[in-house]
Design an enzyme around this catalytic site. Structure first.
Site, short mmCIF file in Angstrom:
data_model
loop_
_atom_site.label_atom_id
_atom_site.label_comp_id
_atom_site.label_asym_id
_atom_site.label_seq_id
_atom_site.Cartn_x
_atom_site.Cartn_y
_atom_site.Cartn_z
N LYS A 228 0.85 -1.20 0.00
CA LYS A 228 0.00 0.00 0.00
C LYS A 228 0.88 1.25 0.00
O LYS A 228 0.59 2.22 -0.70
CB LYS A 228 -0.93 0.00 1.22
CG LYS A 228 -2.07 -1.02 1.08
CD LYS A 228 -2.81 -1.26 2.37
CE LYS A 228 -3.74 -2.47 2.22
NZ LYS A 228 -4.34 -2.91 3.47
N GLN B 209 -4.84 -2.11 9.74
CA GLN B 209 -4.64 -3.40 9.08
C GLN B 209 -5.19 -4.53 9.96
O GLN B 209 -4.79 -4.67 11.12
CB GLN B 209 -3.14 -3.61 8.78
CG GLN B 209 -2.81 -4.83 7.97
CD GLN B 209 -3.39 -4.77 6.54
OE1 GLN B 209 -3.27 -3.76 5.85
NE2 GLN B 209 -4.03 -5.84 6.12
N ASP C 36 -11.36 2.41 4.77
CA ASP C 36 -11.84 1.07 4.42
C ASP C 36 -13.36 0.96 4.40
O ASP C 36 -13.89 -0.12 4.15
CB ASP C 36 -11.30 0.04 5.44
CG ASP C 36 -9.90 -0.42 5.07
OD1 ASP C 36 -9.61 -0.52 3.86
OD2 ASP C 36 -9.10 -0.69 5.99
#
Ligand code: NAD
Length: 278
Positions: free
Chosen positions: A48, A92, A115
């Site tokens: 990322k 994460q 997200d």
């Protein structure tokens, strides 16, 4: 059979984003929170970061040891929420067991939720569709963009999804339903999985089980989206679908690697830029 080339399309999105970022007054910055030693998580965060750089997006990684307290993570989220330099935050997953994942996700300011996991964003997305929410869950958004790129018709099709997680199964079901597919969701407790998969025009597999789908389980012409990430021998990555045999019957299929994975990251960056614009 045609390959749905996620790597190629993701590269295209990164180029689009980098042009867009170049015109923005303030550079978007994505904060990534990584707790513990999960090797796959470290790889994902590293990837990322590289793609952020390619798109001209800033990134900051906050790494913590496995035993870090929940409070410490919540405090960090609180300060990232307040920071004027941070446009978007992603934690994460998975988090270590002693940390309440839901509590951490709910601590993220919904205006910085890269997200689309915060209940406010997920709820808005579920009720009104992604056209009306600023962000959408990255993996399903990537799948939809891939289907659109290759002009795969969704309306009126039988879409079968394997897996019902909040990050893949449920939101992709919603997005396909919004596009007028007839959607069936299968999961670990589904009896006679094959009886469902054989009826699929579009089959999305997100179970995390290597070779779950074999050629006898699909009909000719099926469109197959393989979300699964499994490590085989020599740490080689495989999906959930037996690519070799299933690809002979499919009209379109995503490879693993090079299918859904790169699109997920590209869409996370897409969300980051959208949040920065708001
Ligand atoms: P999860 O791990 O939370 O849950 C798996 C789901 O699959 C559950 O709903 C379970 O009921 C179902 N399932 C498991 N075994 C099954 C079986 N034998 N038959 C039918 N259903 C079964 O799901 P997740 O977080 O959505 O992840 C699924 C897979 O997708 C994992 O391999 C994960 O690494 C991968 N993934 C990949 C990306 C990407 O960008 N490529 C993104 C997210 C997840």
């Amino acid at each position: 059979m045609k390959i749905l080339n996620g790597k190629k399309l993701a590269d295209k999105y990164i180029r689009i984003l980098s042009r867009q970022v170049a015109t923005m007054k303030k550079r978007p910055v994505l904060a990534m929170v990584l707790v513990g030693n999960n090797p796959a998580s470290k790889i994902y965060v590293g990837r990322k970061k590289i793609l952020c750089e390619k798109a001209g997006i800033g990134s900051q990684i906050f790494t913590f040891p496995e035993k870090t307290s929940e409070k410490k993570i919540l405090d960090l989220i609180g300060s990232l929420n307040k920071s004027r330099n941070i446009s978007a935050i992603m934690v994460q997953l998975p988090l270590p067991k002693h940390i309440d994942k839901d509590k951490v996700i709910e601590a993220i300011d919904p205006r910085k939720d890269a997200d689309c996991l915060h209940p406010l964003n997920f709820g808005r997305f579920t009720q009104e569709g992604e056209k009306y929410s600023v962000v959408a869950p990255a993996t399903p958004l990537g799948i939809i963009r891939l289907l659109e790129e290759y002009k795969v018709k969704i309306e009126g099709k039988n879409a079968v999804i394997i897996g019902r997680s909040n990050i893949v199964g449920k939101p992709i079901a919603q997005m396909l339903l919004n596009r007028n597919a007839t959607v069936t969701i299968c999961h670990r407790h589904t009896k006679n999985l094959k009886s469902y998969t054989q009826k699929a025009d579009i089959l999305v597999v997100a179970a995390g089980k290597m070779n779950l789908i074999t050629a006898d389980m699909v009909q000719k012409g099926v469109v197959v989206i393989d979300v699964g990430v499994n490590r085989g021998e020599n740490k080689k990555v495989f999906g959930d679908v037996d690519f070799k045999s299933v690809s002979k019957k499919a009209s379109f299929i995503t490879p693993v690697p090079g299918g859904v994975g790169p699109m997920t990251i590209a869409m996370l960056l897409w969300n980051t830029v959208k949040l920065a614009e708001k």
